[in-house]
Write a protein that holds these residues in place. Structure first.
Motif, mmCIF file in Angstrom:
data_model
loop_
_atom_site.group_PDB
_atom_site.id
_atom_site.type_symbol
_atom_site.label_atom_id
_atom_site.label_comp_id
_atom_site.label_asym_id
_atom_site.label_seq_id
_atom_site.Cartn_x
_atom_site.Cartn_y
_atom_site.Cartn_z
ATOM 1 N N MET A 1 0.837 -1.177 0.000
ATOM 2 C CA MET A 1 0.000 0.000 0.000
ATOM 3 C C MET A 1 0.885 1.244 0.000
ATOM 4 O O MET A 1 1.799 1.357 0.790
ATOM 5 C CB MET A 1 -0.886 -0.016 1.240
ATOM 6 C CG MET A 1 -1.761 1.199 1.358
ATOM 7 S SD MET A 1 -2.786 1.162 2.831
ATOM 8 C CE MET A 1 -1.847 2.230 3.890
ATOM 9 N N SER A 2 0.598 2.153 -0.863
ATOM 10 C CA SER A 2 1.345 3.397 -0.924
ATOM 11 C C SER A 2 0.534 4.483 -0.228
ATOM 12 O O SER A 2 -0.649 4.667 -0.509
ATOM 13 C CB SER A 2 1.583 3.766 -2.383
ATOM 14 O OG SER A 2 2.267 4.982 -2.438
ATOM 15 N N TYR A 3 1.186 5.193 0.661
ATOM 16 C CA TYR A 3 0.513 6.253 1.402
ATOM 17 C C TYR A 3 1.276 7.548 1.201
ATOM 18 O O TYR A 3 2.497 7.582 1.357
ATOM 19 C CB TYR A 3 0.438 5.905 2.895
ATOM 20 C CG TYR A 3 -0.246 6.976 3.696
ATOM 21 C CD1 TYR A 3 -1.629 7.063 3.709
ATOM 22 C CD2 TYR A 3 0.480 7.922 4.395
ATOM 23 C CE1 TYR A 3 -2.269 8.060 4.408
ATOM 24 C CE2 TYR A 3 -0.151 8.921 5.103
ATOM 25 C CZ TYR A 3 -1.531 8.993 5.109
ATOM 26 O OH TYR A 3 -2.164 9.974 5.803
ATOM 27 N N LYS A 4 0.576 8.616 0.862
ATOM 28 C CA LYS A 4 1.208 9.919 0.663
ATOM 29 C C LYS A 4 0.933 10.780 1.890
ATOM 30 O O LYS A 4 -0.200 11.087 2.216
ATOM 31 C CB LYS A 4 0.649 10.587 -0.587
ATOM 32 C CG LYS A 4 1.315 11.907 -0.919
ATOM 33 C CD LYS A 4 0.849 12.395 -2.274
ATOM 34 C CE LYS A 4 1.254 13.757 -2.665
ATOM 35 N NZ LYS A 4 2.421 14.365 -2.225
ATOM 36 N N ARG A 5 1.998 11.124 2.579
ATOM 37 C CA ARG A 5 1.895 11.938 3.802
ATOM 38 C C ARG A 5 1.301 13.311 3.489
ATOM 39 O O ARG A 5 1.555 13.880 2.431
ATOM 40 C CB ARG A 5 3.270 12.159 4.412
ATOM 41 C CG ARG A 5 3.862 10.959 5.077
ATOM 42 C CD ARG A 5 5.108 11.385 5.833
ATOM 43 N NE ARG A 5 4.766 12.016 7.084
ATOM 44 C CZ ARG A 5 4.830 11.411 8.270
ATOM 45 N NH1 ARG A 5 5.242 10.176 8.354
ATOM 46 N NH2 ARG A 5 4.481 12.036 9.370
ATOM 47 N N ILE A 6 0.571 13.844 4.468
ATOM 48 C CA ILE A 6 0.109 15.227 4.346
ATOM 49 C C ILE A 6 0.746 16.101 5.428
ATOM 50 O O ILE A 6 0.488 17.282 5.498
ATOM 51 C CB ILE A 6 -1.434 15.335 4.398
ATOM 52 C CG1 ILE A 6 -1.988 14.764 5.680
ATOM 53 C CG2 ILE A 6 -2.051 14.667 3.198
ATOM 54 C CD1 ILE A 6 -3.478 15.003 5.859
ATOM 55 N N THR A 7 1.574 15.488 6.273
ATOM 56 C CA THR A 7 2.328 16.259 7.267
ATOM 57 C C THR A 7 3.807 15.961 7.084
ATOM 58 O O THR A 7 4.177 14.954 6.517
ATOM 59 C CB THR A 7 1.945 15.869 8.708
ATOM 60 O OG1 THR A 7 2.265 14.500 8.923
ATOM 61 C CG2 THR A 7 0.481 16.111 8.981
ATOM 62 N N ASP A 8 4.643 16.857 7.582
ATOM 63 C CA ASP A 8 6.065 16.553 7.638
ATOM 64 C C ASP A 8 6.626 17.050 8.964
ATOM 65 O O ASP A 8 6.045 17.898 9.635
ATOM 66 C CB ASP A 8 6.839 17.078 6.430
ATOM 67 C CG ASP A 8 6.939 18.587 6.358
ATOM 68 O OD1 ASP A 8 6.930 19.256 7.400
ATOM 69 O OD2 ASP A 8 7.042 19.097 5.228
ATOM 70 N N ARG A 9 7.759 16.507 9.318
ATOM 71 C CA ARG A 9 8.359 16.777 10.623
ATOM 72 C C ARG A 9 8.626 18.264 10.824
ATOM 73 O O ARG A 9 8.347 18.816 11.888
ATOM 74 C CB ARG A 9 9.652 15.972 10.727
ATOM 75 C CG ARG A 9 10.303 15.979 12.077
ATOM 76 C CD ARG A 9 11.481 15.020 12.046
ATOM 77 N NE ARG A 9 12.323 14.781 13.150
ATOM 78 C CZ ARG A 9 12.475 15.406 14.286
ATOM 79 N NH1 ARG A 9 11.761 16.436 14.549
ATOM 80 N NH2 ARG A 9 13.324 15.048 15.200
ATOM 81 N N ASP A 10 9.162 18.941 9.822
ATOM 82 C CA ASP A 10 9.486 20.363 9.958
ATOM 83 C C ASP A 10 8.232 21.198 10.215
ATOM 84 O O ASP A 10 8.249 22.124 11.028
ATOM 85 C CB ASP A 10 10.205 20.873 8.715
ATOM 86 C CG ASP A 10 11.589 20.253 8.568
ATOM 87 O OD1 ASP A 10 12.161 19.851 9.605
ATOM 88 O OD2 ASP A 10 12.074 20.165 7.431
ATOM 89 N N LEU A 11 7.152 20.882 9.539
ATOM 90 C CA LEU A 11 5.905 21.620 9.735
ATOM 91 C C LEU A 11 5.445 21.497 11.187
ATOM 92 O O LEU A 11 5.103 22.495 11.823
ATOM 93 C CB LEU A 11 4.813 21.088 8.801
ATOM 94 C CG LEU A 11 3.403 21.620 9.055
ATOM 95 C CD1 LEU A 11 3.302 23.073 8.625
ATOM 96 C CD2 LEU A 11 2.374 20.786 8.341
ATOM 97 N N ILE A 12 5.459 20.286 11.722
ATOM 98 C CA ILE A 12 4.979 20.056 13.089
ATOM 99 C C ILE A 12 5.897 20.729 14.105
ATOM 100 O O ILE A 12 5.433 21.387 15.036
ATOM 101 C CB ILE A 12 4.877 18.540 13.380
ATOM 102 C CG1 ILE A 12 3.919 17.856 12.403
ATOM 103 C CG2 ILE A 12 4.450 18.277 14.815
ATOM 104 C CD1 ILE A 12 2.531 18.433 12.367
ATOM 105 N N LEU A 13 7.211 20.597 13.933
ATOM 106 C CA LEU A 13 8.145 21.157 14.907
ATOM 107 C C LEU A 13 8.178 22.682 14.880
ATOM 108 O O LEU A 13 8.515 23.316 15.879
ATOM 109 C CB LEU A 13 9.552 20.599 14.658
ATOM 110 C CG LEU A 13 9.696 19.102 14.918
ATOM 111 C CD1 LEU A 13 11.107 18.642 14.561
ATOM 112 C CD2 LEU A 13 9.373 18.748 16.358
#
Length: 122
Positions: A1-13
């Motif tokens: 299954m391929s999943y495309k993230r909608i968040t990234d670490r830099d955005l959250i931090l």
């Protein structure tokens, strides 16, 4: 299954709560929770069950000698799940030997299709 993230670490931090508003705090909590869930998906640690406990399930089974060894469908209830290396099995209220090998289905249409296939009708 391929999943495309909608968040990234830099955005959250880099989320900043300088304004101190309640809405922004809620956004940060939701964004962080989504980030954690996406991490679990990428690591293969998150399970998706085929149905909910209590949902109707259609079980395909061998009706035996009296029915000419034809396969039939029985409507049952999902009682829970068993997790194996090769997948998730649905535990139903209908017990029969080897039913899970023929299939437990979340739609009646899918069960009917499998019965036709097993009975050589298609």
């Amino acid at each position: 299954m391929s999943y495309k993230r909608i968040t990234d670490r830099d955005l959250i931090l880099n989320l900043n709560v300088n304004e101190g508003t309640q809405d922004l705090t809620k956004y940060m909590i939701f964004a962080h929770k989504l980030w954690e869930l996406e991490n679990q998906i990428e690591k293969g640690e998150l399970l998706k069950f085929p149905c909910k406990i209590g949902d109707p399930i259609w079980v395909v089974y061998d009706a035996g000698f009296e029915a000419g060894y034809k396969y039939e469908i029985h409507e049952a209830e999902c009682l829970g799940f068993e997790i194996y290396n090769d997948g998730i099995r649905i535990i139903t209220s209908f017990r029969c030997y080897d039913c899970y090998r023929k299939g437990n289905f979340t739609t009646k249409e899918a069960a009917e299709q499998k019965v036709k296939e097993l009975n050589g009708e298609i």
